[in-house]
Design a protein around this motif. Structure first.
Motif, PDB file in Angstrom:
ATOM      1  N   UNK A  65       0.827  -1.199   0.000  1.00 25.92           N
ATOM      2  CA  UNK A  65       0.000   0.000   0.000  1.00 25.92           C
ATOM      3  C   UNK A  65       0.865   1.255   0.000  1.00 25.92           C
ATOM      4  N   UNK A  66       1.921   1.243   0.801  1.00 28.46           N
ATOM      5  CA  UNK A  66       2.827   2.387   0.833  1.00 28.46           C
ATOM      6  C   UNK A  66       3.493   2.600  -0.515  1.00 28.46           C
ATOM      7  N   UNK A 113      12.457  10.948   3.749  1.00 25.32           N
ATOM      8  CA  UNK A 113      12.865   9.654   4.281  1.00 25.32           C
ATOM      9  C   UNK A 113      14.051   9.783   5.230  1.00 25.32           C
ATOM     10  N   UNK A 114      13.992   9.020   6.320  1.00 24.51           N
ATOM     11  CA  UNK A 114      15.134   8.902   7.242  1.00 24.51           C
ATOM     12  C   UNK A 114      15.484   7.435   7.389  1.00 24.51           C
ATOM     13  N   UNK A 122       9.301   7.291   6.874  1.00 19.69           N
ATOM     14  CA  UNK A 122       9.086   8.006   5.617  1.00 19.69           C
ATOM     15  C   UNK A 122       7.818   8.828   5.780  1.00 19.69           C
ATOM     16  N   UNK A 123       7.894  10.094   5.398  1.00 24.55           N
ATOM     17  CA  UNK A 123       6.736  10.974   5.394  1.00 24.55           C
ATOM     18  C   UNK A 123       6.384  11.280   3.950  1.00 24.55           C
ATOM     19  N   UNK A 124       5.114  11.238   3.623  1.00 22.70           N
ATOM     20  CA  UNK A 124       4.732  11.590   2.251  1.00 22.70           C
ATOM     21  C   UNK A 124       3.423  12.364   2.223  1.00 22.70           C
ATOM     22  N   UNK A 182      -1.357  13.938   4.552  1.00 17.71           N
ATOM     23  CA  UNK A 182      -0.012  13.655   5.043  1.00 17.71           C
ATOM     24  C   UNK A 182      -0.012  12.319   5.780  1.00 17.71           C
ATOM     25  N   UNK A 183       0.886  11.429   5.355  1.00 12.42           N
ATOM     26  CA  UNK A 183       0.970  10.087   5.911  1.00 12.42           C
ATOM     27  C   UNK A 183       2.397   9.808   6.372  1.00 12.42           C
TER      28      UNK A 183
END
Length: 275
Positions: free
Chosen positions: A93-94, A106-107, A216-218, A225-226
């Protein structure tokens, strides 16, 4: 459990939800291609949902309920899935959301992020998995990872991206020194892209906002925002605004603790010649 009785294997919740989707679809007389077309998803995605290999997102469940006339049954079924089962182990899904994202941040603290991996480095990462996977599984995963790199060719423009890496990643000879050297050179080339920034967090820092692990933020095309986080054999896609906001604050602090993009380029130049 009483003596002589065998425990029953629990059927995963997504298999039950997928079976319901297939059953309701057949009752309405729709084929898989017809339903996939009407809800604007690929045939492969619908097939995976019906087989229980991919979760049914709540918004899509609502659309299917309306289309199939199931009076909220699918929406209710998705709502009953236990939180620990909400997301698949391999984050399909991501990955679907990643391909459409407006921005990605991303970290990583163990390996180079998947979007920045060379094929040789990616294969070496898969070779480190334990229990080990088969040769065929490794090749399938490698093809999938390479396919994700098409995001850099997205038109009219790729997403805006930032990547934070712990410096220790650049010292781990995953796959051998030659593989690591080429990976570092690839990172240096990617760092020159206008839509992408790479920052390294020095290993000699005495404070570090990311000790809890990678994330990870997107941002989706709908400006939602997820956040996505992974652990040992688990992965979670987080959409709770409060939880996402906390991770955004962590990410902002990590950026302030990292080398600047320009300083990072200098470090990568030095490592490419010394590794």
């Amino acid at each position: 459990m009483q003596p002589g009785k065998k425990s029953k294997k629990k059927v995963p919740s997504w298999e039950v939800v997928g079976a319901l989707v297939g059953l309701y679809r057949q009752h309405t007389g729709l084929t898989q291609p017809e339903l996939a077309s009407q809800v604007c998803i690929s045939l492969e995605t619908l097939g995976s949902i019906e087989q229980g290999r991919r979760p049914l997102r709540l918004k899509l469940a609502e659309e299917m309920d309306e289309l199939l006339g199931t009076k909220g049954a699918l929406t209710a079924a998705v709502g009953k899935v236990p939180q620990r089962e909400r997301y698949p182990a391999f984050a399909q899904e991501f990955i679907d959301l990643e391909a459409l994202a407006l921005s990605i941040h991303s970290y990583e603290n163990q390996v180079v992020p998947g979007l920045l991996q060379t094929p040789e480095y990616a294969r070496a990462v898969f070779d480190c998995l334990y229990p080990p996977i088969t040769e065929q599984e490794a090749e399938e995963r490698l093809l999938g990872r390479i396919d994700r790199h098409r995001i850099f060719e997205r038109q009219p423009w790729p997403p805006m991206m930032t990547f934070l890496l712990d410096e220790s990643i650049l010292e781990k000879p995953i796959g051998g020194k030659d593989v690591l050297r080429e990976q570092i050179r690839h990172l240096r080339a990617m760092a020159d892209l206008a839509f992408l920034a790479i920052q390294v967090i020095p290993k000699n820092r005495t404070t570090h906002a990311g000790l809890a692990g990678p994330m990870v933020l997107l941002e989706t095309p709908e400006h939602q925002h997820l956040a996505y986080v992974e652990g040992q054999r688990v992965s979670f896609l987080i959409d709770d605004p409060d939880e996402v906001a906390i991770l955004q604050l962590k990410y902002g602090m990590l950026r302030s603790q990292a080398l600047t993009p320009e300083e990072t380029k200098g470090l990568l130049d030095r490592l490419a010649g010394e590794t």
